[in-house]
Write a protein that holds these residues in place. Structure first.
Motif, PDB file in Angstrom:
ATOM      1  N   ASP A  99       0.845  -1.186   0.000  1.00 12.74           N
ATOM      2  CA  ASP A  99       0.000   0.000   0.000  1.00 12.74           C
ATOM      3  C   ASP A  99       0.893   1.254   0.000  1.00 12.74           C
ATOM      4  N   ARG A 120      -2.106   0.912  10.155  1.00 13.73           N
ATOM      5  CA  ARG A 120      -3.312   0.136   9.856  1.00 13.73           C
ATOM      6  C   ARG A 120      -3.378  -0.235   8.377  1.00 13.73           C
ATOM      7  N   ALA A 121      -2.674   0.540   7.542  1.00 11.86           N
ATOM      8  CA  ALA A 121      -2.777   0.318   6.093  1.00 11.86           C
ATOM      9  C   ALA A 121      -2.234  -1.060   5.741  1.00 11.86           C
ATOM     10  N   GLY A 122      -3.032  -1.829   5.029  1.00  7.98           N
ATOM     11  CA  GLY A 122      -2.623  -3.176   4.626  1.00  7.98           C
ATOM     12  C   GLY A 122      -3.435  -4.253   5.320  1.00  7.98           C
ATOM     13  N   LEU A 123      -3.906  -3.969   6.555  1.00  2.73           N
ATOM     14  CA  LEU A 123      -4.680  -4.959   7.303  1.00  2.73           C
ATOM     15  C   LEU A 123      -5.912  -5.382   6.507  1.00  2.73           C
ATOM     16  N   SER A 125      -6.223  -6.754   3.733  1.00  6.12           N
ATOM     17  CA  SER A 125      -6.085  -6.817   2.275  1.00  6.12           C
ATOM     18  C   SER A 125      -5.175  -7.970   1.865  1.00  6.12           C
ATOM     19  N   VAL A 127      -2.474  -7.648   0.442  1.00  6.42           N
ATOM     20  CA  VAL A 127      -1.060  -7.276   0.593  1.00  6.42           C
ATOM     21  C   VAL A 127      -0.373  -8.224   1.576  1.00  6.42           C
TER      22      VAL A 127
END
Lengths: 270, 239
Positions: A99, A120-123, A125, A127
């Motif tokens: 991300d 939190r970005a990526g949780l 998904s 990724v």
């Protein structure tokens, strides 16, 4: 105390297998003169860390890449990068797909000597599925939240292009967005800065405020004078993107495009 | 009034009630017009941007520079704002499933895709941290699929913070069906429910009373003429 060198000298300092960070964003203020110089060397098996644009595309087309670490690869006005696409679809390269915000946290960690930073970005998904080495970390405080532990993005060499620099490596951006070039400079063992114009240190504040001095000389190993050195990507306010030249790059087969474009840059010294 | 006008108003409606947050319209001219129209009519406190890195004090026409700048939002600040959450993003999607999982990364198996697309971009963080809506200019079974090939944007079943609306060239949808699955909210004037079902590759929840997407008011049409005199929106939504 000058650090001025040629693009070819920068390129020759890059060895096969190294991790190379490339500044800019998409098709914006990419160090294309340095990338072209790298394309003229026999170097191979590079890991490229980049908010990807034609830098990634060209290095893939020239078969110099083993792995790309990126949240996207785009030419902006042309959404999909043709050479990166081909390399992915042919299974020629490894891809570490993050991300955009995760990627920034990786650079921030790399720039500051931290092993990771939480986000939190990526949780939730894919990724996390396609990067099975990624780990999460739990907050030690009352919230107990689980977060992605983005590992530091560090690199052997970083290449960035700015509007102005002095001979010692103080580097200035004059456009609207610094992108992440300062983080690349700090996250790399050696950072090389190409610039539109080398100016006297005393003249740096004539064109921009002190906040435009993005990179300190303490982070810079070499300075390359490269007028037009971001072309065909944009380098505002010195010039915008050369859309016609970019369109030709995207449409013409690499084998016909490369020989013409990779002649020595006329502006380069040495 | 064209179909594109209806779509822009439906995108604007997605921002209703958002108050003083950034309306981050990313997926094309219709979404940008939707955010700007909302700000100029029923949602005046919205922040809008120029698509590069300026928060605009006024609301310029498509492609025009703002006369007034009220803030700076370079990419690094934009990425922090994603975590802050004071932002409602309207994205595009190459694939979307019934829980709103979306894919912009690649078609086929990720290790060696049949078609490499953009990469996940900011979709994982956007959907985890911010209210998210989607604009899909061609509603078709190729986009509305049973299962996306790679989850870039989170669905309601994977921890999305809040999926607000999906606006397409045919209809307005949300995730108000049981289990957080996709529900038909309204069909655009001239579109039948059957057409929407035929263009959707999964089981879509259709409530007893499906509304008709509202038409633009006379004032909204006047604002749209000023924001998009060249009718760029109609290139995105033909017919």
């Amino acid at each position: 105390m000058t650090k001025v060198m040629s693009a070819a000298e920068v390129a020759c300092s890059v060895e096969s297998g190294m991790t190379v960070g490339i500044g800019g964003w998409g098709s914006r203020r990419k160090p294309m003169a340095l990338v072209r110089a790298l394309l003229r060397t026999p170097v191979r098996d590079l890991t490229i860390v980049s908010y990807g644009g034609p830098d990634v595309g060209m290095l893939c087309a020239a078969r110099k890449v083993r792995r790309v670490v990126a949240p996207f690869v785009t030419l902006d006005s042309i959404p999909l990068e043709p050479h990166f696409r081909r390399a992915r679809q042919a299974g020629e390269i490894e891809f570490v797909e993050y991300d955009e915000g995760m990627f920034m946290f990786g650079l921030l960690a790399g720039a500051h000597g931290l092993p990771f930073l939480p986000t939190r970005a990526g949780l939730g998904s894919d990724v996390l599925r396609v990067n099975p080495g990624l780990r999460t970390v739990r907050s030690p405080y009352a919230d107990g939240e689980e977060l992605v532990a983005v590992p530091a993005l560090t690199m052997d060499v970083a290449l960035v292009h700015v509007n102005r620099a002095d001979v010692r490596g103080n580097a200035q951006y004059l456009g609207p967005d610094p992108y992440f070039d300062d983080l690349y400079a700090k996250a790399a063992r050696r950072c090389y800065v190409s610039c539109e114009r080398v100016v006297d240190t005393a003249d740096l504040l004539k064109e921009g405020p002190v906040q435009s001095l993005l990179i300190s000389r303490s982070m810079v190993a070499g300075v390359v004078a490269a007028p037009g050195g971001a072309g065909f990507t944009s380098c505002e306010p010195d010039y915008g993107r050369d859309e016609e030249r970019q369109r030709r790059y995207a449409e013409i087969p690499w084998e016909s495009w490369a020989p013409e474009e990779l002649r020595e840059d006329p502006h380069e010294q040495g | 009034m064209s179909r594109a006008d209806v779509c822009v108003v439906a995108c604007a409606e997605a921002f209703r009630g958002d108050g003083e947050i950034l309306a981050a319209a990313i997926g094309g001219a219709v979404t940008v017009l939707g955010a700007r129209l909302a700000r100029l009519t029923f949602e005046p406190d919205l922040l809008t941007h120029d698509g590069v890195c300026l928060l605009t004090g006024d609301v310029p026409a498509l492609g025009a520079a703002p006369e007034v700048v009220e803030g700076w939002l370079p990419f690094r600040e934009h990425l922090w704002l994603v975590l802050n959450g004071r932002r409602h993003v309207m994205l595009g999607a190459s694939q979307i499933d019934r829980y709103g999982n979306t894919n912009i990364s690649c078609i086929g198996d990720w290790p060696r895709p049949r078609a490499q697309l953009l990469g996940v971009r900011g979709a994982p963080g956007n959907t985890r941290c911010d209210p998210t809506s989607y604009w899909i200019p061609r509603h078709s079974p190729r986009v509305f699929v049973r299962q996306v090939d790679l989850v870039s944007g989170l669905g309601t079943d994977r921890g999305a913070r809040e999926l607000r609306r999906v606006v397409t060239d045919l209809a307005v949808l949300d995730f108000g069906a049981p289990g957080g699955s996709m529900r038909l909210v309204s069909v655009h004037p001239g579109v039948s429910v059957a057409e929407v079902l035929a263009a959707t590759g999964f089981e879509l929840h259709v409530p007893a009373n499906v509304g008709r997407t509202r038409e633009p008011t006379a004032e909204e049409l006047r604002v749209l003429d000023r924001l998009d005199p060249g009718r760029v929106r109609e290139r995105e939504v033909p017919g």
